[in-house]
Design a protein around this motif. Structure first.
Motif, PDB file in Angstrom:
ATOM      1  N   PRO A  11       0.726  -1.327  -0.048  1.00  0.00           N
ATOM      2  CA  PRO A  11       0.025   0.178   0.259  1.00  0.00           C
ATOM      3  C   PRO A  11       0.894   1.086  -0.138  1.00  0.00           C
ATOM      4  CG  PRO A  11      -1.053  -1.590   1.398  1.00  0.00           C
ATOM      5  CD  PRO A  11       0.434  -2.119   1.127  1.00  0.00           C
ATOM      6  N   ALA A  12       1.952   1.272   0.715  1.00  0.00           N
ATOM      7  CA  ALA A  12       2.610   2.530   0.760  1.00  0.00           C
ATOM      8  C   ALA A  12       3.451   2.822  -0.525  1.00  0.00           C
ATOM      9  CB  ALA A  12       3.543   2.496   1.980  1.00  0.00           C
ATOM     10  N   GLY A  13       3.980   1.720  -0.846  1.00  0.00           N
ATOM     11  CA  GLY A  13       4.651   1.861  -2.407  1.00  0.00           C
ATOM     12  C   GLY A  13       3.853   1.915  -3.555  1.00  0.00           C
ATOM     13  N   ALA A  14       2.744   1.341  -3.600  1.00  0.00           N
ATOM     14  CA  ALA A  14       1.924   1.505  -4.782  1.00  0.00           C
ATOM     15  C   ALA A  14       1.277   2.831  -4.752  1.00  0.00           C
ATOM     16  CB  ALA A  14       0.918   0.444  -4.666  1.00  0.00           C
ATOM     17  N   CYS A  15       0.837   3.474  -3.640  1.00  0.00           N
ATOM     18  CA  CYS A  15       0.206   4.664  -3.372  1.00  0.00           C
ATOM     19  C   CYS A  15       1.437   5.792  -3.917  1.00  0.00           C
ATOM     20  CB  CYS A  15      -0.443   4.801  -2.128  1.00  0.00           C
ATOM     21  SG  CYS A  15      -1.829   4.013  -2.032  1.00  0.00           S
ATOM     22  N   ALA A  16       2.618   5.495  -3.425  1.00  0.00           N
ATOM     23  CA  ALA A  16       3.548   6.580  -3.447  1.00  0.00           C
ATOM     24  C   ALA A  16       4.032   6.336  -5.223  1.00  0.00           C
ATOM     25  CB  ALA A  16       5.112   6.128  -2.848  1.00  0.00           C
ATOM     26  N   ALA A  17       4.164   5.204  -5.765  1.00  0.00           N
ATOM     27  CA  ALA A  17       4.323   5.048  -7.250  1.00  0.00           C
ATOM     28  C   ALA A  17       3.412   5.891  -8.016  1.00  0.00           C
ATOM     29  CB  ALA A  17       4.640   3.778  -7.492  1.00  0.00           C
ATOM     30  N   ARG A  18       2.037   5.634  -7.733  1.00  0.00           N
ATOM     31  CA  ARG A  18       0.955   6.183  -8.314  1.00  0.00           C
ATOM     32  C   ARG A  18       0.999   7.846  -8.222  1.00  0.00           C
ATOM     33  NH1 ARG A  18      -5.065   6.466  -6.651  1.00  0.00           N
ATOM     34  NH2 ARG A  18      -6.176   7.178  -8.217  1.00  0.00           N
ATOM     35  N   ARG A  19       1.253   8.323  -6.877  1.00  0.00           N
ATOM     36  CA  ARG A  19       1.030   9.958  -6.956  1.00  0.00           C
ATOM     37  C   ARG A  19       2.181  10.208  -7.792  1.00  0.00           C
ATOM     38  NH1 ARG A  19      -1.264  13.198  -3.096  1.00  0.00           N
ATOM     39  NH2 ARG A  19      -2.821  11.527  -3.416  1.00  0.00           N
ATOM     40  N   ALA A  20       3.442   9.729  -7.628  1.00  0.00           N
ATOM     41  CA  ALA A  20       4.438  10.170  -8.301  1.00  0.00           C
ATOM     42  C   ALA A  20       4.491  10.240  -9.672  1.00  0.00           C
ATOM     43  CB  ALA A  20       5.878   9.317  -7.880  1.00  0.00           C
ATOM     44  N   ALA A  21       3.977   9.163 -10.203  1.00  0.00           N
ATOM     45  CA  ALA A  21       3.795   9.103 -11.710  1.00  0.00           C
ATOM     46  C   ALA A  21       2.350   9.972 -12.011  1.00  0.00           C
ATOM     47  CB  ALA A  21       3.185   7.817 -12.257  1.00  0.00           C
ATOM     48  N   GLU A  22       1.491  10.581 -11.208  1.00  0.00           N
ATOM     49  CA  GLU A  22       0.394  11.425 -11.403  1.00  0.00           C
ATOM     50  C   GLU A  22       1.050  12.811 -11.444  1.00  0.00           C
ATOM     51  OE1 GLU A  22      -3.500   9.213  -9.943  1.00  0.00           O
ATOM     52  OE2 GLU A  22      -2.442  10.405  -8.760  1.00  0.00           O
ATOM     53  N   ARG A  23       1.968  12.939 -10.899  1.00  0.00           N
ATOM     54  CA  ARG A  23       2.955  14.412 -10.515  1.00  0.00           C
ATOM     55  C   ARG A  23       3.887  14.653 -11.698  1.00  0.00           C
ATOM     56  NH1 ARG A  23       2.760  17.057  -5.661  1.00  0.00           N
ATOM     57  NH2 ARG A  23       3.999  18.729  -6.862  1.00  0.00           N
ATOM     58  N   GLY A  24       3.760  13.545 -12.641  1.00  0.00           N
ATOM     59  CA  GLY A  24       4.817  13.887 -13.959  1.00  0.00           C
ATOM     60  C   GLY A  24       6.071  13.291 -13.725  1.00  0.00           C
ATOM     61  N   LEU A  25       6.373  12.556 -12.639  1.00  0.00           N
ATOM     62  CA  LEU A  25       7.625  11.917 -12.199  1.00  0.00           C
ATOM     63  C   LEU A  25       7.889  10.846 -13.281  1.00  0.00           C
ATOM     64  CD1 LEU A  25       8.461  12.657  -8.717  1.00  0.00           C
ATOM     65  CD2 LEU A  25       8.638  14.237 -10.585  1.00  0.00           C
ATOM     66  N   LYS A  26       9.144  10.580 -13.970  1.00  0.00           N
ATOM     67  CA  LYS A  26       9.439   9.305 -14.256  1.00  0.00           C
ATOM     68  C   LYS A  26       9.699   8.459 -13.113  1.00  0.00           C
ATOM     69  CE  LYS A  26      12.653   7.021 -17.587  1.00  0.00           C
ATOM     70  NZ  LYS A  26      14.000   7.137 -18.265  1.00  0.00           N
ATOM     71  N   THR A  27       8.884   7.237 -12.886  1.00  0.00           N
ATOM     72  CA  THR A  27       8.832   6.526 -11.465  1.00  0.00           C
ATOM     73  C   THR A  27       9.071   4.915 -12.003  1.00  0.00           C
ATOM     74  OG1 THR A  27       7.209   8.170 -10.809  1.00  0.00           O
ATOM     75  CG2 THR A  27       7.556   6.129  -9.541  1.00  0.00           C
ATOM     76  N   VAL A  28       9.712   4.472 -11.198  1.00  0.00           N
ATOM     77  CA  VAL A  28      10.127   2.897 -11.257  1.00  0.00           C
ATOM     78  C   VAL A  28       9.841   2.409  -9.826  1.00  0.00           C
ATOM     79  CG1 VAL A  28      11.742   1.174 -11.834  1.00  0.00           C
ATOM     80  CG2 VAL A  28      11.631   3.378 -13.284  1.00  0.00           C
ATOM     81  N   CYS A  29       8.970   1.330  -9.817  1.00  0.00           N
ATOM     82  CA  CYS A  29       8.807   0.537  -8.645  1.00  0.00           C
ATOM     83  C   CYS A  29       9.218  -0.790  -8.609  1.00  0.00           C
ATOM     84  CB  CYS A  29       7.517   0.854  -8.399  1.00  0.00           C
ATOM     85  SG  CYS A  29       6.718  -0.271  -6.618  1.00  0.00           S
ATOM     86  N   PHE A  30      10.261  -1.244  -7.717  1.00  0.00           N
ATOM     87  CA  PHE A  30      10.700  -2.730  -7.495  1.00  0.00           C
ATOM     88  C   PHE A  30       9.805  -3.445  -6.559  1.00  0.00           C
ATOM     89  CE2 PHE A  30      14.333  -0.186  -9.230  1.00  0.00           C
ATOM     90  CZ  PHE A  30      14.668  -0.896 -10.588  1.00  0.00           C
ATOM     91  N   GLU A  31       9.399  -4.431  -6.581  1.00  0.00           N
ATOM     92  CA  GLU A  31       8.800  -5.382  -5.753  1.00  0.00           C
ATOM     93  C   GLU A  31       9.484  -6.810  -5.772  1.00  0.00           C
ATOM     94  OE1 GLU A  31       7.137  -7.475  -2.985  1.00  0.00           O
ATOM     95  OE2 GLU A  31       6.573  -5.358  -3.098  1.00  0.00           O
TER      96      GLU A  31
END
Length: 379
Positions: A11-31
């Motif tokens: 939940p923390a990582g997924a919401c962080a990645a979603r918000r960062a991408a929505e803010r226009g950041l080039k975002t990569v998430c590793f799980e």
């Protein structure tokens, strides 16, 4: 080079990645795992958490609505109920997978089964070494949970302080010892089942989530307590269960460095009274992403970790800090507080406003003290 790397897709990582991408950041998430995956959890998502989603929760993820709670301590009982839901029951496998897919839909790049092994922070960027390669990013959000190799190499707030330790298992409602138990939309808490915590019975779709957990600074035989609780409910002792630990650090003094922020369990964002972690994980991830996005856009006035902590204090502090105070008193005198809330039903109903987002632990407690904690009025 990416703008933001997120470690962990819970939940923390997924919401962080979603918000960062929505803010226009080039975002990569590793799980490190493959979703959907099993996650031990009671399964109650507060209405605070539902509101933080930013989208309608699909019925396929929901396992029922909760309208109140029932508390038991020996022969003392109290019940409180609201006309509107205080929480939604979810199955974490489906819920976490949904959040991850929402992050992907928003433009974040998701890498499953790729473990982050170590980080190296410089003034200009962070180098991230994973099990399959090496990456560079301007910023990193650590949302990888409270355990694992990364915590040993890069210990954060979630590796210190008290933890909510719990074990749980899902039981089919058709079991002989459960078939007479009704799903009345109430969460049941047994405050005499586990020291400095409780045993629980939460209704799910065709099943019940049953477990024990509590706030402890030291080791406790949680599995043994779980077996005793099941026997009390009429079941045979059960050796199969799943466990978890939720760090409850309030708002830690340090939540990151110049280019790295901690969110969710990695940041110690567990709530000390109930052990709730989902809502605080989601919001801390969103706050971390917003802080980094503002840094990238050059609008941040404070250094990154100070700005992030200030936002966490403003948004989450009134619950996380004061929940710890409330937990300290309730778990030292659980029978007294069950009886007190039974005698003051309006207080119990007001308390349900916390998971609903109507109030906070701080406002609830200050209001009670202003009226006199031990007053004779039923309100």
């Amino acid at each position: 080079m990416t703008d933001c790397i997120v470690v962990g897709a819970g939940p923390a990582g997924a919401c962080a990645a979603r918000r960062a991408a929505e803010r226009g950041l080039k975002t990569v998430c590793f799980e490190k795992e493959r979703f959907p995956r099993h996650k031990p959890c009671g399964g109650a998502l507060s209405m605070n958490g539902v509101k933080a989603l930013g989208f309608a929760l699909p019925e396929t993820v929901q396992e029922g609505l909760v309208y109140g709670l029932r508390a038991i301590y020996g022969d003392r009982r109290m019940e409180a109920r609201r006309s509107r839901p205080i929480a939604v029951m979810v199955r974490r496998e489906a819920f976490d997978h949904l959040l991850m897919e929402k992050a992907r839909e928003s433009g974040a790049e998701i890498h499953m089964e790729q473990k982050v092994l170590r980080l190296e922070e410089t003034e200009a960027h962070v180098t991230v070494e994973t099990s399959t390669g090496v990456y560079q990013s301007r910023y990193v959000i650590l949302a990888h949970g409270a355990t694992g190799i990364l915590n040993r190499r890069h210990p954060g707030p979630g590796t210190k302080g008290p933890r909510w330790k719990a074990v749980t298992r899902r039981f089919d409602a058709s079991a002989p010892w459960l078939c007479s138990r009704k799903d009345d939309g109430m969460l049941e808490f047994f405050f005499d089942a586990y020291p400095h915590g409780y045993g629980w019975v939460f209704p799910l779709r065709g099943a019940f989530s049953i477990g024990v957990g509590g706030l402890h600074h030291s080791r406790w035989q949680t599995g043994k307590a779980f077996g005793g609780f099941l026997t009390r409910l009429g079941a045979s002792r059960e050796s199969r269960y799943s466990g978890s630990a939720i760090p409850c650090c309030g708002i830690a003094p340090v939540l990151g460095s110049r280019r790295i922020l901690y969110a969710g369990d990695a940041g110690g964002f567990g709530e000390a009274f109930s052990g709730e972690g989902i809502f605080y994980a989601m919001r801390s991830g969103q706050l971390a992403a917003d802080t980094i996005a503002d840094a990238v856009q050059g609008t941040l006035r404070l250094p990154l970790p100070q700005a992030y902590r200030s936002r966490c204090l403003q948004v989450l502090g009134d619950n996380l800090i004061y929940a710890a105070f409330f937990a300290r008193w309730v778990y030292w005198f659980p029978g007294f507080f069950v009886a007190l809330f039974a005698r003051k039903p309006q207080w119990a109903r007001d308390f349900l406003g916390i998971p609903m987002g109507e109030t906070t632990y701080k406002r609830f407690l200050l209001n009670r003290f202003s009226r006199g904690l031990l007053g004779n009025t039923g309100r």
